[in-house]
Every structure is written in structure tokens, then in C-alpha cells.
Enzyme design. Structure first.
Site, PDB file in Angstrom:
ATOM      1  N   CYS A  38      19.338  -9.110  13.178  1.00 35.80           N
ATOM      2  CA  CYS A  38      17.979  -9.971  13.139  1.00 35.80           C
ATOM      3  C   CYS A  38      18.275 -11.121  14.411  1.00 35.80           C
ATOM      4  O   CYS A  38      18.749 -10.741  15.476  1.00 35.80           O
ATOM      5  CB  CYS A  38      17.668 -10.589  12.150  1.00 35.80           C
ATOM      6  N   HIS A  64      17.761  -5.911   7.925  1.00 34.68           N
ATOM      7  CA  HIS A  64      18.571  -6.537   7.231  1.00 34.68           C
ATOM      8  C   HIS A  64      19.475  -5.743   6.254  1.00 34.68           C
ATOM      9  O   HIS A  64      18.794  -5.682   4.927  1.00 34.68           O
ATOM     10  CB  HIS A  64      17.724  -7.694   6.507  1.00 34.68           C
ATOM     11  N   GLU A  79      22.054  -6.256   4.754  1.00 33.43           N
ATOM     12  CA  GLU A  79      22.589  -7.041   3.749  1.00 33.43           C
ATOM     13  C   GLU A  79      21.684  -7.413   2.531  1.00 33.43           C
ATOM     14  O   GLU A  79      22.295  -7.811   1.338  1.00 33.43           O
ATOM     15  CB  GLU A  79      23.089  -8.517   4.239  1.00 33.43           C
TER      16      GLU A  79
END
Lengths: 89, 242
Positions: free
Chosen positions: B87, B204, B206
Site C-alpha cells: 500500500c 494488504h 498482512e
């Protein structure tokens, strides 16, 4: 050395769709301004630079623009160097 | 496997990245401060996390690029170290010149925060080797400037050298206009550098790294990095002992 004011205008490069500009243009056209078109939104930066003459000032600002102030992949910029503010010997 | 997660003023996915990268057995992760002028020995992969580094002033990623740690990150990447920008991290890597192109404002002008599907279009990278080619993963996005743009020449180079890693797709892996959340050219969601050690992606992974978060599709990226690093260090050990 002289001190110059510089004005930098940054816009999205031609060919890149300026969605923000288009949205504002459409909003204007939808209200009282059908005669307005080609609206583009950009950024305005002003600064002072110390240099021996206006060419040298422009060269410095040009370097600053290409290094940080603008991103040449997506932006065009123009530099205007104004008359020197003061001079010292 | 040792990860380092760079922390800038304004980073807000740093702790998520720290958590996600330390999930596998044998993996550790540590924060790296933006003012640091060296990278601790033994780091295998640096993650540039999401957020709004330096308030996204001027352009997203533009100021972060000049912080002291970024000089070290560039050196690390040029030596072949693994770097992943997520990002805002992707935006920083383009500003730093480690990846080509730029991320423009989403064509909708909205900040888009939702799950998207990604088609894995290059599974032969250190970041995607545990995923199968053309498989589809579900990963969240959260950005206002994720519209990938590059010159026609650069796009051609990326496409012909298999450097597009992820594309926005529907759940069946079809690359359609309606599955493109931000206007990115050719639905590009993630790219890799020519050497293959620097990845930038807007989604994302994560945030979807553990079942407790609702989905763990993103964990495969960390597993891929771990597999790559362990087989590489095994090769190094092999060379050292023979």
C-alpha cells in the site's frame, strides 16, 4: 547574491485523466456554467531561492522540482522566477 | 527468517505487518525506525508497511523516500535483499525508484476499503512461490491512491517480462473492468522489479494472515518468502561446506 521568489505550478500530465478536475468541471456544467470546460486541478508552490541571477535561480528550482516537488512520471510543472527581492554584495 | 518492518511517522500498518510476519515457526520480526542509518545484520526481508507516511504530504510516499532508512533500504535491495512494499509502502518504493510507475488517485475519487480478489499471474517469485499460477486469493484493500499508472513503454516492459505479479480479478480469476477497484492499468495490483527481489502491492496480505482475522490467504506470501530464504541459506551452507 540575490534572493528570488519562485512560483511553481504543477498539473497532471496531459494524457492522464484528471478525475478531480473532471468532477469539478461536471459539477460546474451541471449548475450555472455550461460554458466552462477543460478544467484541470493542480498544485501551487511558492518559495524563495538565493542565487547569483535569475537563470541560476531557475536551474536550482528546476532541480528541486525534478527531485522532489513534482513527479515527472505523472506531473508537468512550470516555473516562474520573479524579480529579485534584495541584493547584497 | 528475520523480517524488519520500517516505521515512519504516519505508518499505521506497521504492527499488523510485524504480527503477520512473525506468525510462522522460526520467523522473527522487528521494527526499524525511519531515522536509522543502518539495517541490523541478519535481516532477510524488509517490509515497508501501509499508512500515511509524513501525512502523505505533497504526494504519497514522496517525503518518506528521503528518510535516512530509505537510503539503507535501497542499498539492501540493490544487494539482492528482499523488500516488500504494501500500500503506502508500494507508493514509497515507486517514489524511491525501486519500482517503476506511480499510484494515482482512484478513478472513483473515493477511498476504497473492501476485500478484493487477486489473480496470481506470476507464481515464480520469492513472494508467491507457494501459490499456484492463476490461483485466486482474497485480500483487503484500503487506499485512496492505488490507481497504478506508468508510461506505455513501462507497461509493455512489465507485461512482456512477467513482472506483473497480481491483478484485480473476480472470484473466478477473470480480469474484468468491474473487478478493478481503482482504475489501475491492466488491473495491475502488484509488480516486481527486474531482479525479482522487490515487490510492491496495493492490497494488504498482512490483514488476512491468520484464520482468526477471517481469512489467511495473505499468509502464503510470508510462507513463500520463508521458503525462498530457507532454500537460499541451505544453498549457501551447502556451498560453504563443500
Amino acid at each position: 547574491m540575490k534572493k528570488f521568489n519562485a512560483i511553481i505550478t504543477i498539473t497532471l500530465r496531459k494524457g492522464i485523466l484528471d478525475v478531480q478536475g473532471k468532477t469539478v468541471e461536471h459539477a460546474l456544467q451541471a449548475t450555472d456554467f455550461p460554458m466552462i470546460s477543460q478544467l484541470r486541478i493542480g498544485k501551487y508552490v511558492e518559495l524563495t531561492v538565493q542565487a547569483k541571477d535569475s537563470d541560476a535561480a531557475e536551474a536550482i528550482v528546476e532541480k528541486a522540482c525534478s527531485k522532489l516537488i513534482a513527479n515527472p512520471i505523472m506531473e508537468d510543472y512550470s516555473i516562474e522566477i520573479l524579480e529579485p527581492l534584495w541584493e547584497n554584495s | 527468517m528475520n523480517y524488519g518492518v520500517v516505521q515512519f511517522p504516519g505508518s499505521n500498518c506497521d504492527h499488523d505487518a510485524l504480527f503477520a510476519s512473525a506468525l510462522s515457526e522460526g520467523s522473527q520480526s522487528q521494527l526499524l525506525w525511519h531515522k536509522d542509518t543502518s539495517i541490523p545484520k541478519g535481516i532477510d526481508c524488509i517490509i515497508i508497511p501501509g499508512g500515511f507516511s509524513y501525512g502523505d504530504y505533497l504526494r504519497c510516499g514522496a517525503i518518506a523516500r528521503f528518510s535516512p532508512i530509505m537510503r539503507e533500504v535501497v542499498t539492501f535491495a540493490n544487494r539482492g535483499g528482499l523488500v516488500m512494499g504494501i500500500c503506502n509502502g508500494f507508493q514509497i518504493l515507486t517514489e524511491a525508484g525501486l519500482l517503476p510507475g506511480v499510484l494515482l488517485k482512484n478513478t472513483s475519487l473515493n477511498f476504497v476499503c473492501k476485500d478484493v480478489y487477486l489473480s496470481v499471474v506470476n507464481s515464480a517469485t520469492p513472494f508467491t512461490s507457494t501459490l499456484s499460477q492463476q490461483s485466486v486469493i482474497r485480500i483487503p484493500i484500503a487506499h485512496g491512491e492505488g490507481n497504478y499508472y506508468a508510461t506505455e513503454e513501462t507497461i509493455k516492459e512489465l507485461e512482456s517480462n512477467n513482472r506483473v505479479v497480481f491483478r484485480y480479478s473476480d472470484s473466478e480469476g477473470r480480469i474484468t473492468e468491474s473487478s478493478n477497484p481503482n482504475g489501475s492499468i491492466n488491473n495491475i495490483a502488484g509488480i516486481i522489479n527486474a531482479r525479482g527481489n522487490v515487490l510492491g502491492m496495493m492490497p494488504h496480505p498482512e490483514r488476512y494472515s491468520d484464520a482468526v482475522l477471517g481469512c489467511k490467504d495473505g499468509h502464503a506470501i510470508f510462507e513463500s518468502l520463508e521458503l525462498f530464504t530457507s532454500s537460499n541459506s541451505a544453498a549457501t551452507v551447502d556451498m560453504a561446506t563443500h
